[in-house]
Design an enzyme around this catalytic site. Structure first.
Site, PDB file in Angstrom:
ATOM      1  N   LYS A 161      16.008  21.925 -10.705  1.00  0.00           N
ATOM      2  CA  LYS A 161      15.300  20.712 -11.094  1.00  0.00           C
ATOM      3  C   LYS A 161      16.139  19.736 -11.895  1.00  0.00           C
ATOM      4  O   LYS A 161      16.938  20.099 -12.739  1.00  0.00           O
ATOM      5  CB  LYS A 161      14.077  21.077 -11.946  1.00  0.00           C
ATOM      6  CG  LYS A 161      13.016  21.808 -11.168  1.00  0.00           C
ATOM      7  CD  LYS A 161      12.134  20.873 -10.385  1.00  0.00           C
ATOM      8  CE  LYS A 161      11.022  20.393 -11.289  1.00  0.00           C
ATOM      9  NZ  LYS A 161      10.082  19.555 -10.560  1.00  0.00           N
ATOM     10  N   SER A 169      14.837  21.970 -15.927  1.00  0.00           N
ATOM     11  CA  SER A 169      13.663  22.813 -16.121  1.00  0.00           C
ATOM     12  C   SER A 169      14.119  24.144 -16.689  1.00  0.00           C
ATOM     13  O   SER A 169      15.192  24.643 -16.342  1.00  0.00           O
ATOM     14  CB  SER A 169      12.957  23.031 -14.782  1.00  0.00           C
ATOM     15  OG  SER A 169      12.165  24.202 -14.834  1.00  0.00           O
ATOM     16  N   HIS A 194       0.840  -1.223   0.000  1.00  0.00           N
ATOM     17  CA  HIS A 194       0.000   0.000   0.000  1.00  0.00           C
ATOM     18  C   HIS A 194       0.871   1.268   0.000  1.00  0.00           C
ATOM     19  O   HIS A 194       0.415   2.325   0.436  1.00  0.00           O
ATOM     20  CB  HIS A 194      -0.935   0.046   1.220  1.00  0.00           C
ATOM     21  CG  HIS A 194      -1.640  -1.240   1.501  1.00  0.00           C
ATOM     22  ND1 HIS A 194      -2.892  -1.516   1.017  1.00  0.00           N
ATOM     23  CD2 HIS A 194      -1.247  -2.345   2.190  1.00  0.00           C
ATOM     24  CE1 HIS A 194      -3.259  -2.736   1.424  1.00  0.00           C
ATOM     25  NE2 HIS A 194      -2.268  -3.263   2.118  1.00  0.00           N
ATOM     26  N   GLU A 251       9.247   8.835 -16.741  1.00  0.00           N
ATOM     27  CA  GLU A 251       7.838   9.214 -16.886  1.00  0.00           C
ATOM     28  C   GLU A 251       7.288   8.784 -18.246  1.00  0.00           C
ATOM     29  O   GLU A 251       6.149   8.334 -18.371  1.00  0.00           O
ATOM     30  CB  GLU A 251       7.690  10.728 -16.718  1.00  0.00           C
ATOM     31  CG  GLU A 251       8.042  11.222 -15.324  1.00  0.00           C
ATOM     32  CD  GLU A 251       8.139  12.742 -15.290  1.00  0.00           C
ATOM     33  OE1 GLU A 251       9.261  13.270 -15.408  1.00  0.00           O
ATOM     34  OE2 GLU A 251       7.096  13.403 -15.166  1.00  0.00           O
TER      35      GLU A 251
END
Ligand code: ARG
Length: 462
Positions: free
Chosen positions: A287, A281, A160, A294
């Site tokens: 970043k 970024s 979980h 992704e």
């Protein structure tokens, strides 16, 4: 011919197609990817037609040579594809006619575009099964190397996405090696089942020419010819199996990708992704984004979409060939490209990433991760039934939580307040190293078990 009717079948036509008809009918925009397989199939067919005496040797030789010229024109980009010629089969044949003249018209003896396209597509998908298999193997090796480096690094195991029990980094990596091993075997199974040759089924009924289907099957590396000519031209189950195997693989890759995204965040810091597989970024200078992970996480959308798409095209089609089936290719091409790119990207990410054993260890020790070890100790050493041990441990977790400490930080007195049978020895099982070391059951997380899983796969992957 006095009108602009199609040269391949214009005999019974008085007019050529409407521009819209040509646009919806043409597949050359995408099926040119089958050029190599198409020419390979035609060369095998021509050789067989000569060997069986259906064509003269000199015609067959002219055809086979001419086809090589066409192939090299396609591969060098000189070939001018024509939409009016609809698909790869007619584009190749028309060019062959320009090159060698009359014998080109004899190539199509005893076959149809229906068995031709079924053969080309099977050859193409078969290659993709092999490519998937080797892409998976490369990724398994990258995971295996990670597992070997950190066979005994402790990290939190989750259920979980809540801390459950400590596990080892090696164990977590090897879980994916197992999953990808099943994926590889699915591609191998699909390949074995699809390796039968449709060529010679002709349009649907077979042919009256004395063709030798065993010869063409063998020349193209198939195990045997398909046994039923209707089935041979009508089914695309081989492509569906490839897509199903691809979807399952993409689902696995998506889960691993998701873990990399989470693990590389500042909140987790379990892994550092390499610069080679990260992006920055344009506005936030700090970043470092896991874009590749992704994108791999997202590719399942296209791959599963292709699977659903092809099922939808195929369902309800009467036997044998229907033009609907021309819609089989683009989605399979796209799914295969997406899968191979995902595998390569994931292999690069896994090979390049570095785990942070200190962060893994700190996380492993938090969240009461050894509560089960405490309960097991109460069963083993104090003779409690497991349900009672679970309850006693629960009260200790609540006590630790309310005083803001972890289980090993409780005093013996506090422990004994929950159950008088608890002794000093309990602290021996509350450390994460002892916890993972104790999980020696087959397939468990103890470093010894993990090392034997690694040894097994090293041998298997050579
Ligand atoms: N371009 C067609 C396809 O991809 C080839 C087969 C055409 N056969 C036919 N009978 N029109 O399916």
């Amino acid at each position: 011919m006095t009108n602009d009717a199609n040269k391949m079948w214009g005999g019974r036509f008085a007019a050529g197609p409407d521009a819209i008809m040509e646009a919806i009918n043409a597949s050359i925009g995408f099926d040119q990817r089958l050029a190599r397989q198409d020419i390979q199939g035609s060369r095998a067919h021509a050789a067989m037609l000569a060997a069986t005496g259906i064509l003269t040797n000199s015609d067959a030789e002219a055809i086979r040579e001419g086809l090589l010229t066409v192939l090299s024109e396609i591969e060098t980009g000189e070939f001018a594809f024509s939409t009016a010629l609809e698909d790869i089969h007619m584009n190749v044949e028309a060019r062959l006619k320009e090159l060698i003249g009359e014998p080109a018209g004899r190539l199509h003896t005893g076959r149809s575009r229906n068995d031709q396209v079924a053969t080309d597509f099977r050859l193409w998908v078969r290659d993709q099964c092999d490519a998937a298999h080797s892409g998976l193997r490369a990724l398994q090796i990258a995971l295996l190397n990670q597992a070997e480096a950190g066979a005994d690094w402790v990290m939190p195991g989750f259920t979980h996405l809540q801390t459950a029990q400590p596990v080892t980094w090696g164990h977590h990596m090897m879980a994916y090696v197992e999953m990808l091993g099943r994926d590889a075997s699915r591609f191998a199974d699909a390949r074995a089942r699809m390796n039968e040759c449709p060529l010679g089924a002709a349009a649907l009924a077979g042919t009256s020419f004395p063709i030798d289907r065993d010869a063409t099957a063998q020349a193209l590396g198939f195990d045997r010819p398909m046994a039923n000519s209707l089935d041979a031209v009508a089914d695309r189950d081989f492509a569906l199996e490839f897509l199903a195997a691809s979807s399952i693989t993409a689902m696995h890759l998506s889960r691993l990708a998701e873990e990399l995204v989470i693990w590389s965040s500042a909140q987790f810091r379990f892994v550092t992704m390499s610069d080679r597989f990260s992006t920055g970024s344009s506005i936030m200078p700090q970043k470092k984004n896991p874009d590749a992970a992704e994108l791999v996480r997202a590719k399942i959308g296209r791959i599963l979409g292709a699977t659903v798409g092809l099922f939808t095209v195929m369902k309800g089609l009467p036997l044998a060939y229907s033009k609907d089936m021309q819609e089989d290719k683009q989605q399979v091409f796209d799914a295969a490209d997406s899968l191979m790119l995902s595998l390569a990207a994931m292999e690069g990410m896994v090979a390049d990433m570095s785990a942070n054993p200190d962060a893994l260890r700190v996380a492993a020790a938090s969240g009461f991760s050894t509560a089960t070890d405490l309960a097991d100790w109460l069963v083993r050493e104090a003779g409690l039934p497991f349900r009672d041990a679970h309850h006693v441990t629960g009260t200790l977790v609540a006590l630790a939580e309310s005083t803001g400490v972890d289980l090993p930080d409780l005093s013996l007195d506090q422990m004994m307040s929950a159950h008088p049978a608890i002794t000093d020895a309990v602290f021996g099982v509350l450390g994460v190293d002892n916890s993972v070391k104790s999980r020696t059951s087959y397939g468990g997380t103890s470093p010894d078990q993990v090392r034997s899983q690694i040894a097994f796969w090293k041998e298997r992957l050579g």
